[in-house]
Design an enzyme around this catalytic site. Structure first.
Site, PDB file in Angstrom:
ATOM      1  N   TYR A   1      31.474   2.081 -42.225  1.00  0.00           N
ATOM      2  CA  TYR A   1      30.446   2.063 -41.369  1.00  0.00           C
ATOM      3  C   TYR A   1      29.092   1.430 -41.741  1.00  0.00           C
ATOM      4  O   TYR A   1      28.491   0.303 -41.380  1.00  0.00           O
ATOM      5  CB  TYR A   1      30.389   3.337 -40.495  1.00  0.00           C
ATOM      6  CG  TYR A   1      29.060   3.333 -39.543  1.00  0.00           C
ATOM      7  CD1 TYR A   1      29.248   2.932 -38.264  1.00  0.00           C
ATOM      8  CD2 TYR A   1      27.696   4.046 -40.036  1.00  0.00           C
ATOM      9  CE1 TYR A   1      28.045   2.840 -37.520  1.00  0.00           C
ATOM     10  CE2 TYR A   1      26.683   3.888 -39.073  1.00  0.00           C
ATOM     11  CZ  TYR A   1      26.852   3.361 -37.895  1.00  0.00           C
ATOM     12  OH  TYR A   1      25.906   3.092 -36.770  1.00  0.00           O
TER      13      TYR A   1
ATOM     14  N   LYS B   1      29.688  11.438 -27.105  1.00  0.00           N
ATOM     15  CA  LYS B   1      29.686  10.969 -28.360  1.00  0.00           C
ATOM     16  C   LYS B   1      30.565  12.075 -29.127  1.00  0.00           C
ATOM     17  O   LYS B   1      31.005  11.756 -30.348  1.00  0.00           O
ATOM     18  CB  LYS B   1      28.429  10.962 -29.144  1.00  0.00           C
ATOM     19  CG  LYS B   1      27.821   9.774 -28.498  1.00  0.00           C
ATOM     20  CD  LYS B   1      26.216   9.939 -29.087  1.00  0.00           C
ATOM     21  CE  LYS B   1      26.333   9.459 -30.837  1.00  0.00           C
ATOM     22  NZ  LYS B   1      25.147   9.225 -31.460  1.00  0.00           N
TER      23      LYS B   1
ATOM     24  N   SER C   1      21.076   0.653 -38.845  1.00  0.00           N
ATOM     25  CA  SER C   1      21.570   2.165 -39.234  1.00  0.00           C
ATOM     26  C   SER C   1      20.710   2.629 -40.561  1.00  0.00           C
ATOM     27  O   SER C   1      20.833   1.831 -41.472  1.00  0.00           O
ATOM     28  CB  SER C   1      22.869   2.660 -39.138  1.00  0.00           C
ATOM     29  OG  SER C   1      23.267   3.722 -39.740  1.00  0.00           O
TER      30      SER C   1
END
Length: 313
Positions: free
Chosen positions: A139, A176, A113
């Site tokens: 995250y 999502k 990411s």
């Protein structure tokens, strides 16, 4: 045999669709299927869906038949505050997959990411600089642990590829909800309420002028399939972005133009996002190009047009 974790999700379902077009149907999905995710699998060809808890038993039994593992399944909630949950699902689970792939010489393509860049703009993808990054939330911390693990432990000739996604948009984002791309959110806001809500000034940027590298899921899928086919001599981690940055104002105005209606409404920047917000991202794609990916990426104006055509049905 192709394994796809998160195969019912956003990138996963688009990947299966393209693999099917290329004649690949011997696909096994490992995911948790919700009502919204189930819609993503309509008209796709695959062998079977398993719960993610079954994957390591499956891999052990079928390891001789496996050609590639696409690991796209993870907790994608950037606001998740349960570190133990993220550590187990995003780091330990993936670490175990990487170890299986390395030991058994199986190609693994996993989702990293761009959030790991923190306040940096993503204008580097050199793996040796990982220690300099400062993730802004749990995250991104879980994601950088993976990249560091690969850097430290995976040796030459092991077929491990990390794809560091920037802001991906495209078809099949409905499941999502709040974690969908701004492009998906702006589209729905203008379509349903005739206005688009964008953050006001913050972090030295004027209202609506925060910048993101928006990359089409079609390009992400193309890069995954290219990595599947490419002979890998050593593990690598590559930025997957468009290489260009665009403002939220630009995105909103493009949708207003396509809908021929709507307006922008600027809202106060939420206090809860200030600490972990990336105000500017733009991928540097030198490593991706040097590694051999030559295909031209979809520019955002064309990508929004495609998004509009695919979603406004």
């Amino acid at each position: 045999m192709i394994i796809i974790t998160g195969g019912a999700g956003f990138i996963g379902s688009n990947l299966i669709k393209e693999l099917n077009k290329k004649g690949f149907n011997n696909i096994y999905i490992f995911d948790r299927i919700s009502h919204l995710k189930k819609k993503n699998l309509a008209n796709l060809n695959f062998k079977k869906i398993y719960h993610k808890s079954e994957i390591f038993k499956f891999l052990k039994i079928n390891k001789a038949k496996i050609v590639v593992i696409f690991h796209l399944g993870a907790c994608t909630n950037t606001q998740e505050m349960n570190w133990d949950y993220l550590y187990e699902n995003n780091f330990l689970f993936t670490k175990k997959l990487i170890e299986f792939s390395a030991i058994n010489n199986k190609k693994l393509i996993y989702a990293s990411s761009a959030s790991i860049y923190g306040k940096k703009n993503g204008n580097t993808d050199e793996i040796k600089k990982l220690d300099n990054f400062k993730p802004l939330n749990y995250y991104s911390k879980s994601k950088i642990l993976l990249d560091k693990f690969v850097k430290k432990n995976i040796k030459k000739k092991m077929q491990i590829v990390g794809l560091r996604y920037f802001n991906v948009y495209g078809l099949n984002e409905n499941h999502k909800l709040g974690m969908a791309s701004p492009i998906h959110s702006f589209f729905n806001q203008i379509k349903s309420k005739n206005k688009c809500k964008i953050f006001d000034k913050f972090d030295g940027f004027k209202k609506g002028e925060h910048i993101r590298d928006f990359v089409s899921v079609k390009d992400c899928v193309s890069i995954n399939i290219w990595a599947m086919k490419k002979k890998i001599q050593y593990p690598t981690i590559l930025n997957v972005g468009s290489g260009k940055g665009h403002t939220f104002n630009f995105v909103a105005r493009e949708f207003i133009k396509h809908f021929r209606r709507g307006k922008i409404e600027y809202i106060k920047f939420p206090n809860k996002l200030k600490k972990g917000y990336q105000s500017y991202t733009k991928a540097k794609l030198i490593n991706l190009r040097n590694f051999g990916y030559k295909k031209q990426l979809i520019n955002l104006r064309d990508g929004i047009k495609i998004f509009f055509e695919e979603n406004d049905k």
